[in-house]
Enzyme design. Structure first.
Site, PDB file in Angstrom:
ATOM      1  CB  ILE A 652      -0.914   0.003   1.248  1.00  0.00           C
ATOM      2  CG1 ILE A 652      -1.768  -1.272   1.314  1.00  0.00           C
ATOM      3  CG2 ILE A 652      -1.785   1.259   1.273  1.00  0.00           C
ATOM      4  CD1 ILE A 652      -2.743  -1.468   0.184  1.00  0.00           C
ATOM      5  CD  GLN A 661      -8.882   4.972  -5.853  1.00  0.00           C
ATOM      6  OE1 GLN A 661      -9.798   5.762  -6.037  1.00  0.00           O
ATOM      7  NE2 GLN A 661      -8.477   4.150  -6.781  1.00  0.00           N
ATOM      8  N   GLY A 727      -7.871   0.174  -7.087  1.00  0.00           N
ATOM      9  CA  GLY A 727      -8.924   1.109  -7.497  1.00  0.00           C
ATOM     10  C   GLY A 727     -10.233   0.416  -7.821  1.00  0.00           C
ATOM     11  CD  GLU A 728     -10.747  -0.960 -12.580  1.00  0.00           C
ATOM     12  OE1 GLU A 728     -11.697  -1.184 -13.332  1.00  0.00           O
ATOM     13  OE2 GLU A 728      -9.562  -0.962 -12.952  1.00  0.00           O
TER      14      GLU A 728
END
Lengths: 762, 338
Positions: A652, A661, A727-728
Site C-alpha cells: 500500500i 479509494q 482502485g477497482e
C-alpha cells in the site's frame, strides 16, 4: 493518525496528504475545460432523438438566425475523418460508430450536428432550434427485444479468446449431492464522473493541442492523429487533473476528432462542454448482463462443479464484452468448470469499461450463488469460502502469487461483528426495521503495463518527475512523489510531479487498476538509474558492481532493495560528477510483456499483462465485504447503515489515498446494488433517466458507516513496486453482499439489480 | 436557454403589472411569456432544458420584505410565499404546532435547495416526468398539447396512480403541498385587482384533457401567502423514497389527527408521490372519523385512500406501498407524544 490517515502497517507507505489537496479544495486545480483559450468559439452538440433510422434533412434557418452562430456542422458538411479501429483491435476508439459520416443513425443520442457560436449560450440556443426530420425504423433495445442477435463471444471478440473450462462439468454436476441453479441480472449503468465530457481543441499552425479529461493521453493523441491523418507528434493532449473517469475516458470517443476538425476549418480554438444527458450517449456505459450459475457441491461444502454462463449486450458493429468468467472460473477450488460468454447485439451505442468491468457483474452472480449454496448446506457463508479456498487456480493449476482472501474474511468478520449474526433469515430486527447481515468475496486482477518516466535531480535535492500518467482522483501525484522521495532520499516537499500531458514520457491507460503498479515501478527504476550514476561517481571502481547491486536497478522488489540501501551523499556525488543536474529517462516493462511493448507504448496502444494471463502464476488482489441492511417493515425502504471491507493489495503506497479509494469503492458497490440503473425505453431504445436527479447515486445520508481495513500483504512476484492495484477492488463484492444481507433480513432472494423497495415482499 | 429580459419587481403592483403585460389572454400560465422568479430552483432548470421559454423574467425576490413572514398565532398560521423552505422547517413553533409542515419541508430536496427555494415556488414546482423534461420526446400533452403521452406506456415507475387521465400521468412532485391540502390551508393570491383568498385545494388542477393547465392561477397572479386555521400538533409527514435524502417521494402521506380517548375526532389525510396533484383522501378520512383507532381501521382507511388508484406497467407497486405508508403514518400520528 486519524481514520482518514491510517497508521501504516508492514509494507505500507506513509499516509501523507494528497499532493494536490490544497489545489483541489481551493479550486485552483485546472481541469480540461478550465484551460484559458484565446478567443474561443463554443460548440454545442445536437444528438439524435431516434435510435435507428436515417436523417431525411435538417431545417437550420431558425438556428442560423440566432445571433452569434458561426457554423452548423452536419453529416453534409462535416470534416472528413479517417476511421479508427476499436481499441481491442489495434485501434484507439471505444466505438466504431462514427457520427457525422452519413445520414444513418445507429443509436439513441448519436451526435448529428455541432453548432458553433460566439458564446456557449448562443450555441445552445441555436442547437435547440435545429429541426431534424427522420425516417425511423424500429430499434432493438436490449435482451428479449425483437431483432437482436446472439452469438458466443469467443471467435468474435478480440478481448475474449477462451471460455475457461476444466474437468467434466456435466458429469460432476449430475452426481453432486447438493445442486444449485440460479439466474442473475445486472442493469445498464453509466459512469457519470463529475467532470462533463468536455473537449477543447487549439491549433497552432499544424500542431494541435487538445484539452480533454482523459484516462489515456497517449491513446487519445495517437487516435485523434490517426483520424485526422496527421503525424501523432503534432498532437498534444493536456489534462493535469481529470474529474473522475471510472473507465469512461479510457478509449477515444468520436467527439474529439470532430471538434479538432472543426477548429481547423474555422481556424479558431473551439470549446465543447456537452450536457450531462449527452454524456449518457456520446461515451460508453456498463452493459446490462444476464447470468446462469450452476453449482454442484458435496454435503460438506466442497465445490465439485461450477458452470457460469454470461450474456452481455453490445452494439451492432462492435463485439465488446467483459467476459468475467476468466475470474469466476478461477476464484475457488473446483475440479470441474464450464463457462460460456455470449454477446447480444442491439441498436445501442457500444458499451465500454466501467470500474471493475468484468468482476462487478460476474462476481455478483457467483457470490450470490455461493451464498445460496451456503443456505442450502446450512453452512456459514464464510466457512463455505474457507472450504473452497485455494492456493492454485483450478483451470490451469497455476499458483496465486499471493492470496489473502480468508485473512480478509476473518479480519472483516471480526470488525463487523459477524459472530453476533443469528443465521436464520428474518431473525434480527430493531423496531420497524428488519436487519440482515451479508458478506461476499471481492477480487480484482493485478495488472501492469509498460511505462516510461523521466526524473531530474538537482544538487539541492529538488526533484522533478515527468510521466504521462493520469490523476483521475486516485492520488496518482501523491504516490509517484512518495516513490521518488523513498528512492532518492529527498524530502517530499522538494518533489514536483508532472502528469496528464502527452508530451511527457508515456504511461499506460489509467484503467484496469494498473496505474500505481506501472507508474511507480517505472519511476522507481528511473530513480535507481540516477542513484546508480551518483554511486558510480563516488565509489571506487572496484565497488561499482556492488553499488549497482545495492541500488537494485533490476526488477528486485522494492523492499529488498531498500533493505540493502546505503545512504548516499548527494552533494558529494554532484561534486564528483561536476554537474548541477542529473536527469534520467527510462522505460520499464513488466515481466511477460510482449516484445512490441515499448513501441506500442509510444503509439498509445495498451499492453496490459497480469491477472490470470501470466505465465507461471496468477495474480489477484482480494478482499471481503460485510454489510448490514435494514428494511423498513412498512415502506420496504432498504438502507445500508454499515459497510465493512477488509482488503489485501500487496504494498500500500499510501494508506490515506488507498483507504479513500476503497471507501469510494464500497459506496459505489452499495449504490450499484440499490440505486444505479439506466432505464431504457424499450419501445424506442432510448435512455430515459439520463440525468443525476433520476439516475440515483448515494448521498451522505445513505452511507453513515463505512469502514475500510487494509491488511499487510507482501507480494514479491508481481512487479518491482509490489503493488496489486486496488482502485477497482472494493466495488466488486458489494452487490452480492447486499443481496445476501437482504436474504438474511427477509428470507427473500433477489437476483436482479438494482434492488428497489417494490422488489421486497415482507 | 433562450434570451429573455430580466426585471426586478420592487413592489407587488410592479410584479403583477410586468407579468400581466406580457401575457396573451389565452396563454396557459406555464406558457406565459413572462414568468416570476423566486428561488429559481425549478424555472432555471426548465429554461436550460428548453422546456420553458419565457421571454421575460420578473424577479420577485425584492418582495421578500413583505412576503416572507412566518407568523404562528394562537388561532392559526400565516406563511409568506417568499419564506425560505429551510427557515420554515427550522422554526421552533412550526415544529411544535405543525410537525407535518416542518417535516414535509425538511424531507424535501437538499439543504442547499431548501435555502434557496421559497414556499410559493415550491407549491408551483412542475412535474419530474422524464419525458416532460426532455424536449427530444415529442409526445407530451403537458408540453405539446395534443401530442400524446410518452410516459403512459413508457418508463413510468415514478408516475401517478391517482388523478391521472388518459392524457397525462405525471406526478405532482412536491411535499409541502400535501401538508397544506391536508390542513385545509387557504392561499392568498395577489393580482391586478388586489388580493383574494381561496382554498389551497383549488389551486392545482388534475390533468383531465388539459394537462398543460396545471393550476387555476392566471398570468399576472402571484401567490403571496398561505394561511391555516388552528393548530395541528398531532400530525406527521411520512415519506418513502429510494434514498435517504434529496429524493422525491415514491409515496408520502401527510396526516393530521385530533384524537381524544382513543377516538378519532377529526382526521386529515393527503397523499404525495402517487397523484397528479396534491391529493386529499377525503373518503379515507370519512372511514377514520369518529372511530376507535386500531391497526385494522388503519388498513381500511388506507384501502379507501387508494380505492380509485390505477397502476401501469412500472408503478403499480405504488398502490400497495401507498396503503402501507398511510397506515404507518396514521399509527405514528396516533402514538406520537404531544
Amino acid at each position: 493518525m486519524t481514520a482518514a490517515a491510517p497508521e501504516p502497517k508492514v509494507n505500507m507507505g506513509q499516509p501523507v496528504p494528497r499532493y494536490d489537496a490544497a489545489a483541489k479544495v481551493t479550486g485552483r486545480a485546472t481541469y480540461a475545460s478550465d484551460m484559458p483559450l484565446d478567443n474561443p468559439a463554443f460548440a454545442f452538440l445536437v444528438t439524435s432523438a431516434i435510435a435507428k433510422g436515417r436523417i431525411d434533412g435538417f431545417d437550420l434557418d431558425d438556428a442560423k438566425r440566432v445571433r452569434g452562430v458561426i457554423d452548423i456542422v452536419t453529416h453534409e458538411n462535416a470534416p472528413k475523418l479517417k476511421e479508427s479501429k476499436l481499441f481491442s483491435n489495434g485501434g484507439y476508439a471505444g466505438t466504431t460508430i462514427q457520427p457525422l459520416k452519413s445520414a444513418d443513425i445507429a443509436h439513441d443520442g448519436q451526435i448529428i450536428a455541432v453548432v458553433v457560436a460566439e458564446s456557449y449560450e448562443a450555441a445552445r440556443e441555436a442547437a435547440n432550434r435545429v429541426k431534424v426530420s427522420y425516417t425511423a425504423t424500429a430499434p432493438s433495445a436490449t435482451f428479449d427485444s425483437p431483432g437482436t442477435t446472439t452469438a458466443a463471444a469467443k471467435g468474435q471478440s478480440a478481448q475474449f479468446k477462451e471460455d475457461p473450462e476444466v474437468g467434466d462439468f456435466a458429469k460432476a454436476f449430475d452426481t453432486a449431492e447438493v445442486k444449485l441453479t440460479a439466474s442473475y441480472e445486472t442493469p445498464t449503468q453509466h459512469h457519470n464522473p463529475m467532470e462533463l465530457f468536455s473537449t477543447s481543441c487549439v491549433w497552432m499552425g499544424d500542431n494541435l493541442v487538445i484539452y480533454e479529461g482523459s484516462q489515456f493521453v497517449y491513446g487519445l493523441k495517437n487516435g485523434v492523429a490517426e483520424q485526422l491523418g496527421i503525424d501523432a507528434d503534432k498532437v498534444r493532449v493536456v489534462n493535469p487533473y481529470v474529474g473522475g473517469g471510472f473507465g469512461s475516458r479510457g478509449s477515444m470517443t468520436p467527439r474529439t476528432a470532430i471538434i479538432a476538425g472543426i477548429a481547423k476549418r474555422l481556424n479558431r480554438p473551439i470549446k465543447l462542454v456537452p450536457t450531462r444527458d449527452q454524456g449518457f450517449t456520446i461515451t460508453t456505459h456498463r452493459a446490462e448482463t444476464r447470468h446462469e450459475i450452476k453449482l454442484g457441491a458435496s454435503r460438506d461444502g466442497k465445490l465439485l462443479a461450477l458452470r457460469h454462463e454470461g450474456a452481455e449486450v453490445s452494439s451492432r458493429p462492435d463485439a465488446y464484452c467483459v467476459g468475467g468468467t476468466k475470474t469466476t472460473a478461477r476464484l475457488y477450488a473446483c475440479p470441474n468448470v464450464a463457462s460460456l460468454v455470449s454477446i447480444v447485439r442491439a441498436d445501442r451505442n457500444t458499451p465500454g469499461f466501467m470500474r471493475s468491468p468484468p468482476e462487478v457483474p460476474y462476481l455478483f452472480a457467483l457470490e450470490s450463488a455461493m451464498d445460496e449454496l451456503a443456505v442450502k448446506l446450512n453452512m456459514d457463508p464464510v466457512e463455505l469460502r474457507r472450504i473452497n479456498d485455494t492456493t492454485n487456480e483450478p483451470i490451469g493449476g497455476k499458483p496465486y502469487s499471493s492470496r489473502s482472501l480468508m485473512a480478509c474474511f476473518d479480519e472483516a468478520a471480526k470488525a463487523f461483528g459477524w459472530a453476533q449474526r443469528s443465521p436464520q433469515p428474518k431473525s434480527m430486527s430493531d423496531g420497524e426495521w428488519l436487519i440482515g447481515y451479508g458478506c461476499a468475496a471481492t477480487c480484482y486482477p493485478t495488472q501492469m503495463a509498460p511505462s516510461a518516466a523521466r526524473v531530474r535531480l538537482q544538487r539541492d535535492g529538488r526533484t522533478r518527475v515527468e510521466i504521462a500518467g493520469h490523476e483521475i482522483g486516485t492520488g496518482a501525484y501523491t504516490v509517484i512523489a512518495q516513490t521518488a522521495t523513498e528512492r532518492l532520499g529527498v524530502p517530499l516537499e522538494k518533489v514536483a510531479v508532472f502528469m496528464g500531458d502527452s508530451d511527457l514520457p508515456p504511461a499506460p491507460v489509467a484503467g484496469g487498476s494498473n496505474s500505481t503498479a506501472s507508474t511507480c515501478s517505472a519511476v522507481m527504476m528511473v530513480c535507481d538509474q540516477i542513484r546508480q550514476r551518483l554511486f558510480k561517481a563516488v565509489m571506487p571502481d572496484s565497488l561499482t558492481d556492488k553499488a549497482k547491486e545495492t541500488v537494485g536497478i533490476s526488477q528486485a522488489p522494492a523492499t529488498q532493495a531498500a533493505k540493502s540501501d546505503r545512504p548516499l551523499d548527494i552533494e558529494k556525488a554532484f561534486n564528483a560528477l561536476g554537474v548541477g543536474v542529473v536527469e534520467e529517462y527510462g522505460e520499464w516493462k513488466p515481466e511477460g510483456a510482449p516484445l512490441d511493448s515499448f513501441k506500442a507504448m509510444h503509439s498509445g496502444q495498451v499492453r496490459i499483462v497480469g491477472g490470470h494471463a501470466m505465465k507461471d502464476q496468477i495474480a489477484y488482489a482480494f478482499g471481503a465485504e460485510f454489510v448490514e441492511v435494514r428494511i423498513n417493515r412498512f415502506t420496504h425502504e432498504i438502507r445500508c447503515p454499515r459497510l465493512v471491507g477488509a482488503f489485501a493489495g500487496g504494498r500500500i503506497m499510501n494508506p490515506r489515498t488507498a483507504r479513500s479509494q476503497l471507501m469510494g469503492g464500497l459506496i459505489w458497490g452499495m449504490s450499484s446494488a440499490l440505486l444505479e440503473a439506466t432505464e431504457i425505453d424499450e419501445r424506442n431504445a432510448r435512455y430515459v433517466n439520463d440525468n443525476l436527479a433520476d439516475y440515483l447515486v448515494p448521498v451522505n445520508a445513505d452511507v453513515p458507516g463505512v469502514e475500510v481495513i487494509m491488511l499487510s500483504e507482501q507480494d514479491d512476484h508481481i512487479n518491482p513496486a509490489g503493488v496489486k492495484g486496488l482502485g477497482e477492488l472494493a466495488n466488486v463484492g458489494t452487490n452480492a453482499a447486499i443481496c445476501n444481507a437482504i436474504h438474511h433480513a427477509t428470507g427473500q432472494r433477489i437476483r436482479k439489480l438494482p434492488v428497489r423497495l417494490e422488489n421486497i415482499e415482507v | 436557454m433562450r434570451p429573455f429580459s430580466y426585471q426586478r419587481a420592487t413592489d407587488p403592483a410592479v410584479a403583477v403589472q410586468a407579468l400581466s403585460a406580457a401575457a396573451a389572454a389565452n396563454d396557459a400560465l406555464t406558457k406565459a411569456a413572462a414568468q416570476p422568479l423566486a428561488g429559481g430552483t425549478t424555472l432555471i432548470d426548465l429554461m436550460k432544458l428548453d422546456v420553458m421559454r419565457p421571454t421575460a423574467i420578473v424577479d420577485i425576490n425584492p418582495l421578500a420584505d413583505g412576503w416572507s413572514a412566518i407568523d404562528p398565532g394562537n388561532d392559526g398560521l400565516r406563511l409568506g410565499a417568499l419564506a425560505k423552505m429551510s427557515d420554515v422547517a427550522a422554526h421552533e413553533e412550526i415544529q411544535r404546532h405543525y410537525p407535518v409542515i416542518a417535516n414535509s419541508l425538511k424531507l424535501a430536496a437538499s439543504a442547499q435547495l431548501r435555502n434557496m427555494a421559497t414556499l410559493g415556488g415550491n407549491v408551483m414546482q412542475r412535474t419530474r416526468c422524464s419525458y416532460f423534461r426532455d424536449v427530444s420526446y415529442e409526445n407530451c400533452n403537458k408540453r405539446n398539447p395534443g401530442s400524446g403521452c410518452a410516459a403512459m406506456d413508457g418508463v413510468n415507475r415514478m408516475h401517478a396512480v391517482l388523478g391521472a387521465s388518459d392524457q397525462c400521468i405525471a406526478t405532482y412532485p412536491g411535499d409541502f403541498a400535501q401538508a397544506l391540502v391536508a390542513l385545509d390551508a387557504m392561499v392568498e393570491i395577489t393580482g391586478r385587482s388586489g388580493t383574494r383568498n381561496m382554498p389551497f385545494s383549488e389551486l392545482h388542477k388534475a390533468p383531465g384533457n388539459t394537462p398543460d393547465i396545471e393550476t387555476t392561477l392566471r398570468p399576472g397572479e402571484l401567490i403571496s401567502a398561505f394561511s391555516i386555521s388552528g393548530r395541528w400538533p398531532r400530525s406527521v409527514y411520512l415519506k418513502a423514497r429510494d434514498r435517504q435524502s434529496y429524493e422525491f417521494a415514491l409515496s408520502s402521506a401527510a396526516v393530521a389527527l385530533d384524537v381524544r380517548e382513543g377516538t378519532v375526532r377529526d382526521a386529515r389525510i393527503a397523499l404525495g408521490g402517487v397523484a397528479t396533484v396534491p391529493w386529499r383522501a377525503r373518503e379515507a378520512e370519512a372511514v377514520l372519523k369518529g372511530q376507535k383507532f386500531d391497526d385494522g381501521l388503519a388498513q381500511r382507511v388506507a384501502d379507501a385512500a387508494f380505492a380509485d388508484a390505477r397502476g401501469r406497467r412500472h408503478n403499480s407497486f405504488k398502490i400497495a406501498l401507498g396503503k402501507r405508508v398511510v397506515a404507518r403514518a396514521l399509527q405514528q400520528a396516533v402514538t406520537m407524544e404531544i
